[in-house]
Design a protein around this motif. Structure first.
Motif, PDB file in Angstrom:
ATOM      1  N   VAL A  95      54.650  48.537  57.266  1.00 59.93           N
ATOM      2  CA  VAL A  95      53.632  48.663  56.220  1.00 59.93           C
ATOM      3  C   VAL A  95      54.246  49.228  54.940  1.00 59.93           C
ATOM      4  CG1 VAL A  95      51.446  49.734  55.618  1.00 59.93           C
ATOM      5  CG2 VAL A  95      51.847  48.989  57.955  1.00 59.93           C
ATOM      6  N   ALA A  96      55.128  50.225  55.085  1.00 61.64           N
ATOM      7  CA  ALA A  96      55.785  50.801  53.911  1.00 61.64           C
ATOM      8  C   ALA A  96      56.621  49.746  53.189  1.00 61.64           C
ATOM      9  CB  ALA A  96      56.663  51.980  54.341  1.00 61.64           C
ATOM     10  N   MET A  97      57.287  48.874  53.954  1.00 66.99           N
ATOM     11  CA  MET A  97      58.077  47.795  53.345  1.00 66.99           C
ATOM     12  C   MET A  97      57.177  46.820  52.597  1.00 66.99           C
ATOM     13  SD  MET A  97      60.475  44.939  55.195  1.00 66.99           S
ATOM     14  CE  MET A  97      61.449  46.127  56.098  1.00 66.99           C
ATOM     15  N   GLY A 112      56.041  48.638  49.474  1.00 66.44           N
ATOM     16  CA  GLY A 112      57.114  49.081  48.591  1.00 66.44           C
ATOM     17  C   GLY A 112      57.063  50.542  48.256  1.00 66.44           C
ATOM     18  N   THR A 113      56.407  51.338  49.104  1.00 68.42           N
ATOM     19  CA  THR A 113      56.318  52.784  48.878  1.00 68.42           C
ATOM     20  C   THR A 113      56.107  53.498  50.209  1.00 68.42           C
ATOM     21  OG1 THR A 113      55.068  54.553  47.799  1.00 68.42           O
ATOM     22  CG2 THR A 113      53.845  52.597  48.431  1.00 68.42           C
ATOM     23  N   LEU A 114      56.509  54.774  50.259  1.00 66.07           N
ATOM     24  CA  LEU A 114      56.276  55.603  51.452  1.00 66.07           C
ATOM     25  C   LEU A 114      55.037  56.471  51.290  1.00 66.07           C
ATOM     26  CD1 LEU A 114      59.943  56.788  52.148  1.00 66.07           C
ATOM     27  CD2 LEU A 114      58.661  55.032  53.377  1.00 66.07           C
ATOM     28  N   SER A 115      54.433  56.441  50.116  1.00 65.45           N
ATOM     29  CA  SER A 115      53.254  57.265  49.837  1.00 65.45           C
ATOM     30  C   SER A 115      52.007  56.625  50.424  1.00 65.45           C
ATOM     31  CB  SER A 115      53.097  57.449  48.327  1.00 65.45           C
ATOM     32  OG  SER A 115      51.811  57.931  48.016  1.00 65.45           O
ATOM     33  N   LEU A 116      51.192  57.395  51.141  1.00 66.05           N
ATOM     34  CA  LEU A 116      49.966  56.837  51.726  1.00 66.05           C
ATOM     35  C   LEU A 116      48.970  56.375  50.660  1.00 66.05           C
ATOM     36  CD1 LEU A 116      49.447  59.272  54.763  1.00 66.05           C
ATOM     37  CD2 LEU A 116      50.352  56.947  54.797  1.00 66.05           C
ATOM     38  N   PRO A 117      48.696  57.179  49.601  1.00 66.59           N
ATOM     39  CA  PRO A 117      47.835  56.640  48.525  1.00 66.59           C
ATOM     40  C   PRO A 117      48.461  55.417  47.857  1.00 66.59           C
ATOM     41  CG  PRO A 117      47.967  59.033  48.390  1.00 66.59           C
ATOM     42  CD  PRO A 117      48.983  58.606  49.410  1.00 66.59           C
ATOM     43  N   GLY A 118      49.798  55.383  47.738  1.00 63.73           N
ATOM     44  CA  GLY A 118      50.469  54.215  47.162  1.00 63.73           C
ATOM     45  C   GLY A 118      50.277  52.973  48.015  1.00 63.73           C
ATOM     46  N   LYS A 141      58.207  39.108  52.406  1.00 74.98           N
ATOM     47  CA  LYS A 141      58.483  39.832  51.148  1.00 74.98           C
ATOM     48  C   LYS A 141      59.501  39.072  50.307  1.00 74.98           C
ATOM     49  CE  LYS A 141      57.751  43.583  49.761  1.00 74.98           C
ATOM     50  NZ  LYS A 141      56.849  44.027  48.688  1.00 74.98           N
ATOM     51  N   VAL A 142      60.560  38.573  50.955  1.00 74.12           N
ATOM     52  CA  VAL A 142      61.577  37.810  50.221  1.00 74.12           C
ATOM     53  C   VAL A 142      60.977  36.516  49.680  1.00 74.12           C
ATOM     54  CG1 VAL A 142      63.731  36.539  50.477  1.00 74.12           C
ATOM     55  CG2 VAL A 142      63.500  38.798  51.517  1.00 74.12           C
ATOM     56  N   ALA A 143      60.144  35.848  50.511  1.00 76.21           N
ATOM     57  CA  ALA A 143      59.525  34.597  50.068  1.00 76.21           C
ATOM     58  C   ALA A 143      58.603  34.829  48.866  1.00 76.21           C
ATOM     59  CB  ALA A 143      58.747  33.975  51.230  1.00 76.21           C
ATOM     60  N   ILE A 144      57.872  35.931  48.871  1.00 80.20           N
ATOM     61  CA  ILE A 144      56.959  36.223  47.758  1.00 80.20           C
ATOM     62  C   ILE A 144      57.718  36.549  46.481  1.00 80.20           C
ATOM     63  CG2 ILE A 144      55.263  37.912  46.930  1.00 80.20           C
ATOM     64  CD1 ILE A 144      54.228  38.132  49.771  1.00 80.20           C
ATOM     65  N   SER A 145      58.832  37.253  46.623  1.00 77.86           N
ATOM     66  CA  SER A 145      59.580  37.699  45.433  1.00 77.86           C
ATOM     67  C   SER A 145      60.309  36.557  44.738  1.00 77.86           C
ATOM     68  CB  SER A 145      60.575  38.787  45.827  1.00 77.86           C
ATOM     69  OG  SER A 145      61.533  38.273  46.743  1.00 77.86           O
TER      70      SER A 145
END
Length: 318
Positions: A159-161, A164-170, A313-317
């Motif tokens: 989920v963090a990947m 793109g963040t380790l923050s829960l609100p992020g 993620k790679v496909a989207i980017s």
């Protein structure tokens, strides 16, 4: 300063009330599913006073410490089992616009690490009780912790990947509804591994009352035993809230964001019902089945989810 105190006080109130609601719900749901009469009797209508009766029962019992026990560790274990869940609740975002006790940059790793500390309370209780059944329960707890911590961490990392963040609100800010089917495998791994870490049925081998009496808690009585029960229900609350936030969109729903906290609560209690249902429905696994399930099912699934997240993620980017 005042804002910080109010947030801590709110988290403490949630910690002292919501686990009791889950406990009372478990009494009633199990009574309906299994045809139990006792939980529906105390106080009259629908057995509303059952929780109060349980509290009075625990308060009346004598606090006993076995003669051969490590007295200090034995007495400290219930607090070690309970307090980490209070710290985790401070980091779980409930709603938008800063509705969180304390936003932490590496929040997902913080909550998973602190939840692991809570299991140490069972280890301390099993070792300090000077009882062979308690020691066996503590060893089973240690094996269970080592086996199920890894798939839980891998599922959270997926989920963090994605966000793109380790923050829960992020993670909440980056959430999209199509993440639910995308992260469905990770959600199953995270929730199942969490149940095992909480030693809830069908993963309750460390306390298996028909085999080792009640494992690490065999020698505990009165309020100290009640604290272990409270920590179990607090763990259910934390696990369900984290699953709702990481995999089900947390406060996101059809209502405006200002009422989003209501969605977080509804998702959390719906998942808590699933935890109760699993206790009533599924038989307890054997110890070897438990270990095999972690290493041959959950960890490969978690790695598959991680690879799937990376590919998309790679496909989207591009």
């Amino acid at each position: 300063m005042l804002d910080t105190l109010l947030r801590c006080l709110a988290a403490l109130v949630v910690m002292l009330t919501f686990p009791l609601i889950i406990g009372q719900t478990e009494h009633k749901v199990m009574a309906h599913m299994q045809g139990r009469l006792g939980p529906m009797y105390a106080g009259g209508f629908h057995g509303w006073a059952q929780l109060v009766a349980d509290g009075v029962k625990f308060a009346q019992k004598e606090d006993i410490v076995p003669a051969g026990a490590d007295r200090r560790v034995f007495q400290l274990a219930p607090a070690v089992a309970l307090l980490p869940y209070l710290l985790v609740l401070l980091a779980v975002p409930v709603g938008p616009h800063g509705f969180v006790g304390q936003a932490i940059d590496a929040g997902i790793f913080f909550v998973l690490a602190v939840m692991g500390i809570g299991v140490l309370g069972s280890l301390m209780a099993g070792w300090a009780s000077a009882n062979k059944f308690s020691l066996l329960g503590g060893l089973r707890t240690a094996a269970q912790l080592m086996s199920y911590e890894l798939p839980m961490l891998l599922a959270g990392a997926s989920v963090a990947m994605a966000a793109g963040t380790l923050s829960l609100p992020g993670i909440m800010d980056a959430f999209h509804w199509w993440w639910i089917p995308w992260q469905a495998i990770g959600a199953f791994v995270f929730f199942t591994a969490g149940l095992a870490e909480l030693q809830r049925p069908p993963f309750d081998m460390p306390v298996a009352d028909s085999e080792i009496i009640f494992g690490a808690y065999t020698e505990y009585t009165g309020l100290r035993f009640a604290l272990f029960l409270l920590s179990e229900y607090a763990g259910i609350l934390v696990l369900c809230a984290l699953t709702a936030v990481l995999f089900l969109g947390g406060w996101h729903g059809p209502l405006p964001d200002s009422l989003g906290w209501l969605w977080t609560l509804l998702k959390t209690f719906a998942l808590a019902f699933v935890v109760i249902w699993a206790r009533v429905t599924f038989p307890r696994l054997r110890e070897d089945q438990l270990m095999r399930f972690a290493w041959t099912v959950l960890i490969p699934l978690a790695l598959l989810q991680l690879a799937l997240t990376g590919i998309i993620k790679v496909a989207i980017s591009q």
